[in-house]
Design an enzyme around this catalytic site. Structure first.
Site, PDB file in Angstrom:
ATOM      1  N   ASN A 188       0.869  -1.176   0.000  1.00 30.63           N
ATOM      2  CA  ASN A 188       0.000   0.000   0.000  1.00 30.63           C
ATOM      3  C   ASN A 188       0.907   1.227   0.000  1.00 30.63           C
ATOM      4  O   ASN A 188       1.524   1.536   1.015  1.00 30.63           O
ATOM      5  CB  ASN A 188      -0.890  -0.046   1.256  1.00 30.63           C
ATOM      6  N   GLU A 196      -6.464   4.326   8.049  1.00 29.33           N
ATOM      7  CA  GLU A 196      -6.251   5.769   7.871  1.00 29.33           C
ATOM      8  C   GLU A 196      -7.485   6.435   7.279  1.00 29.33           C
ATOM      9  O   GLU A 196      -7.774   7.598   7.564  1.00 29.33           O
ATOM     10  CB  GLU A 196      -5.007   5.999   6.992  1.00 29.33           C
ATOM     11  N   GLU A 252      -5.405  -5.141  10.538  1.00 31.08           N
ATOM     12  CA  GLU A 252      -4.449  -4.059  10.732  1.00 31.08           C
ATOM     13  C   GLU A 252      -4.764  -3.336  12.035  1.00 31.08           C
ATOM     14  O   GLU A 252      -5.573  -2.386  12.039  1.00 31.08           O
ATOM     15  CB  GLU A 252      -4.551  -3.068   9.569  1.00 31.08           C
ATOM     16  N   SER A 271       3.362  -2.219  10.297  1.00 27.14           N
ATOM     17  CA  SER A 271       4.811  -2.233  10.521  1.00 27.14           C
ATOM     18  C   SER A 271       5.465  -3.574  10.178  1.00 27.14           C
ATOM     19  O   SER A 271       6.360  -4.032  10.883  1.00 27.14           O
ATOM     20  CB  SER A 271       5.137  -1.809  11.951  1.00 27.14           C
TER      21      SER A 271
HETATM   22  P1  PGA Z   1       2.815   0.218   7.693  1.00 25.69           P
HETATM   23  O1  PGA Z   1       1.382   0.403   7.006  1.00 25.69           O
HETATM   24  O2  PGA Z   1       3.368  -1.082   7.148  1.00 25.69           O
HETATM   25  O3  PGA Z   1       3.613   1.409   7.275  1.00 25.69           O
HETATM   26  O4  PGA Z   1       2.581   0.150   9.159  1.00 25.69           O
HETATM   27  C1  PGA Z   1       0.557  -0.705   6.793  1.00 25.69           C
HETATM   28  C2  PGA Z   1      -0.702  -0.245   6.098  1.00 25.69           C
HETATM   29  O5  PGA Z   1      -1.162   0.839   6.396  1.00 25.69           O
HETATM   30  O6  PGA Z   1      -1.246  -0.943   5.223  1.00 25.69           O
END
Ligand code: PGA
Length: 256
Positions: free
Chosen positions: A9, A96, A166, A213
């Site tokens: 992503n 988000e 997530e 992460s």
């Molecule tokens: P991140 O984001 O790996 O930077 O934590 C994951 C995501 O939002 O899909």
């Protein structure tokens, strides 16, 4: 067997030119790992350029959201048919979007159904916040998110759906959920919820990713969990070496 699935992503990163250049370099690096379904999700404006670069490479393209209406007075939105032929996947309900754009379970459900009707495969993101985890609400929150997202989705439709767990507290924070937590939620909450909705046989075929992460250092731990079928990756998907390593580790750990 569920095919491992790793999606990058890109969020609001990379211009059209940067996206195309990145995809051009990425394609040969990922070429050997055909046992893993490999997806990149650039910003809307770069989808056409990236899709063009990646055609015939086996690497698939996804969008980061989709509206549920077919067309009309919805300034700033993108309709499902606009993505048809351009992408195979679409991320829906990313944390988000839930946090910054007041996304609701109801809209996640509308987007999911509209995507499926247009032949797009939804990657539906669910996950609890820090406060909800501290209040022991993870099970209630995640179960409600999964049930709401899939309201009206048939068992046949589930063949096209991917779920991404997530935890909000692990997105872009550098703080990842332990493999134990990922296992508890994916194997102990999400898959049983799918089984309650569609029966065990269908639940066993749905692919569930972990996201938050994910990096080369922790990837193998997640991929070693039998209920975790892949990852939805943010930060590490923006780096050629890291994303390549993630795919490689997934292929090795899952033996594909
Ligand atoms: P991140 O984001 O790996 O930077 O934590 C994951 C995501 O939002 O899909």
């Amino acid at each position: 067997m569920r095919q491992p699935i790793i999606a990058g992503n890109w969020k609001m990163n990379k211009t059209i030119l940067e996206s195309a250049a990145f995809a051009t370099e990425l394609a040969p690096r990922l070429a050997a790992f055909t046992g893993v379904e490999r997806i990149v999700c650039p910003p809307f404006v770069a989808l056409a350029a990236v899709a063009d670069v990646l055609k015939d490479t086996g690497i698939k393209v996804g969008a980061q959201n989709v509206h549920w209406e077919k067309n009309g007075a919805y300034t700033s939105e993108i309709a499902p048919n606009m993505l048809q032929g351009l992408v195979e996947y679409v991320i829906i309900g990313h944390s988000e979007v839930r946090a910054n754009l007041a996304e609701t379970n109801e809209r996640v459900n509308k987007r999911t159904k509209a995507a499926l009707e247009s032949g797009l495969k939804p990657i539906i993101a669910v996950g609890e916040s820090d406060a909800q985890r501290s209040a022991s609400e993870t099970e209630a929150v995640v179960t409600a998110q999964v049930r709401a997202a899939l309201d009206g989705v048939t068992a046949a439709g589930m063949a096209q759906v991917v779920i991404a767990y997530e935890p909000i507290w692990a997105i872009g924070t550098g703080k990842s959920a332990s493999a134990q937590i990922a296992n508890e939620v994916i194997g102990g909450i999400i898959r049983p919820t799918l089984a309650a909705l569609y029966g065990g046989a269908v639940a066993d075929t749905v692919r569930i990713q972990y996201g938050g992460s994910v990096k080369p250092e922790n990837m193998a731990e997640y991929m070693a969990l039998p209920d975790v079928d892949g990852a939805l990756v943010g930060g590490a998907a923006l780096k050629l070496d890291d994303f390549t390593q993630l795919i490689e580790i997934a292929a090795q750990t899952k033996g594909v």
